[in-house]
Enzyme design. Structure first.
Site, mmCIF file in Angstrom:
data_model
loop_
_atom_site.group_PDB
_atom_site.id
_atom_site.type_symbol
_atom_site.label_atom_id
_atom_site.label_comp_id
_atom_site.label_asym_id
_atom_site.label_seq_id
_atom_site.Cartn_x
_atom_site.Cartn_y
_atom_site.Cartn_z
ATOM 1 N N ARG A 185 -10.984 83.006 104.475
ATOM 2 C CA ARG A 185 -10.329 84.317 104.636
ATOM 3 C C ARG A 185 -9.390 84.264 105.821
ATOM 4 N NH1 ARG A 185 -15.464 87.259 106.049
ATOM 5 N NH2 ARG A 185 -15.503 85.247 107.062
ATOM 6 N N SER A 235 -20.495 88.649 104.664
ATOM 7 C CA SER A 235 -21.908 89.049 104.552
ATOM 8 C C SER A 235 -22.348 89.809 105.789
ATOM 9 C CB SER A 235 -22.795 87.815 104.371
ATOM 10 O OG SER A 235 -22.565 87.223 103.134
ATOM 11 N N LYS A 283 -32.657 81.575 111.551
ATOM 12 C CA LYS A 283 -31.998 82.872 111.390
ATOM 13 C C LYS A 283 -33.016 83.946 110.999
ATOM 14 C CE LYS A 283 -27.265 81.583 110.217
ATOM 15 N NZ LYS A 283 -26.242 81.616 109.172
ATOM 16 N N HIS A 292 -17.752 86.243 97.452
ATOM 17 C CA HIS A 292 -18.430 85.005 97.036
ATOM 18 C C HIS A 292 -18.293 84.796 95.525
ATOM 19 C CE1 HIS A 292 -21.183 85.647 100.750
ATOM 20 N NE2 HIS A 292 -20.395 84.630 101.003
HETATM 21 O O1 PNS Z 1 -22.448 81.137 104.778
HETATM 22 P P1 PNS Z 1 -22.536 80.271 105.996
HETATM 23 O O2 PNS Z 1 -23.588 80.798 106.950
HETATM 24 O O3 PNS Z 1 -21.207 80.075 106.673
HETATM 25 O O4 PNS Z 1 -23.024 78.827 105.483
HETATM 26 C C1 PNS Z 1 -23.188 77.779 106.382
HETATM 27 C C2 PNS Z 1 -23.806 76.532 105.711
HETATM 28 C C3 PNS Z 1 -25.185 76.843 105.154
HETATM 29 C C4 PNS Z 1 -22.908 76.033 104.610
HETATM 30 C C5 PNS Z 1 -23.893 75.461 106.864
HETATM 31 O O5 PNS Z 1 -24.604 75.984 107.930
HETATM 32 C C6 PNS Z 1 -24.518 74.164 106.409
HETATM 33 O O6 PNS Z 1 -23.904 73.375 105.733
HETATM 34 N N1 PNS Z 1 -25.790 73.930 106.817
HETATM 35 C C7 PNS Z 1 -26.501 72.729 106.503
HETATM 36 C C8 PNS Z 1 -26.640 71.828 107.726
HETATM 37 C C9 PNS Z 1 -25.514 70.820 107.823
HETATM 38 O O7 PNS Z 1 -25.232 70.074 106.906
HETATM 39 N N2 PNS Z 1 -24.841 70.790 108.995
HETATM 40 C C10 PNS Z 1 -23.745 69.855 109.226
HETATM 41 C C11 PNS Z 1 -22.407 70.400 108.758
HETATM 42 S S1 PNS Z 1 -21.769 71.556 109.920
#
Ligand code: PNS
Length: 165
Positions: free
Chosen positions: A91, A129, A42, A18
């Site tokens: 990745r 993570s 979560k 990150h």
């Molecule tokens: O590190 P992660 O868990 O892959 O991050 C995921 C994250 C937080 C970026 C994603 O879940 C997110 O954007 N959540 C906010 C809700 C949202 O906007 N959803 C619509 C797009 S899929």
């Protein structure tokens, strides 16, 4: 006009991968906001505040990088921050389908915010993570996978957790 990018994620915990993405993003944008997504469904290892703390300690010395948290739709948060881009790390091939889907949905919701994908240095390309979490919970050494401040916070968080059976 300053070009602001959002780097969103769960960051549970933040890894060296990150941090590598953040550093790369600072070369492309005037400001980078590392945004911790708060998802109540979560069961995180670190609380949102611990993740923010860990990220703030890890980005010390990087100019024009801020840490924040968000809930709700990412594109709404990005628009409120005046961002023109969403950064995501990519990745190998494993991430592609999920990232492609998210980028398409975000574009459908907000067409003028671009998704930008950055590849980490190869030495971090295996890191995630969830792998770091698993190693830490099972008592392994994560010191070469995460920034020092994160190692300390994870150790602290694990003290308050029931040992894995
Ligand atoms: O590190 P992660 O868990 O892959 O991050 C995921 C994250 C937080 C970026 C994603 O879940 C997110 O954007 N959540 C906010 C809700 C949202 O906007 N959803 C619509 C797009 S899929």
């Amino acid at each position: 006009m300053r070009r602001v990018a959002i780097y969103p994620g769960s960051f549970d915990p933040p890894t060296l991968g990150h941090l590598d993405v953040v550093e790369r993003a600072t070369k492309l944008f005037d400001e980078v906001i590392v945004a911790v997504g708060v998802n109540s469904s979560k069961d995180p290892l670190l609380t949102a505040d611990q993740r923010i703390d860990a990220l703030r300690k890890s980005i010390v010395g990087l100019p024009d990088v801020w840490v924040d948290k968000f809930s709700g739709l990412l594109v709404d948060y990005a628009r409120r921050q005046g961002a023109c881009a969403i950064i995501r790390g990519l990745r190998a091939t494993a991430d592609f389908e999920y990232e492609f889907q998210m980028a398409m949905v975000n574009r459908r919701l907000q067409s003028d915010i671009e998704s930008v994908f950055l590849m980490t240095n190869w030495e971090y390309s295996y890191l995630s993570s969830s792998i770091v979490r698993e190693v830490a919970i099972l008592g392994g050494d994560i010191s070469e996978m995460v920034p020092k401040a994160v190692s300390e916070l994870v150790a602290e968080a694990l003290k308050d957790r029931k040992p894995a059976s």
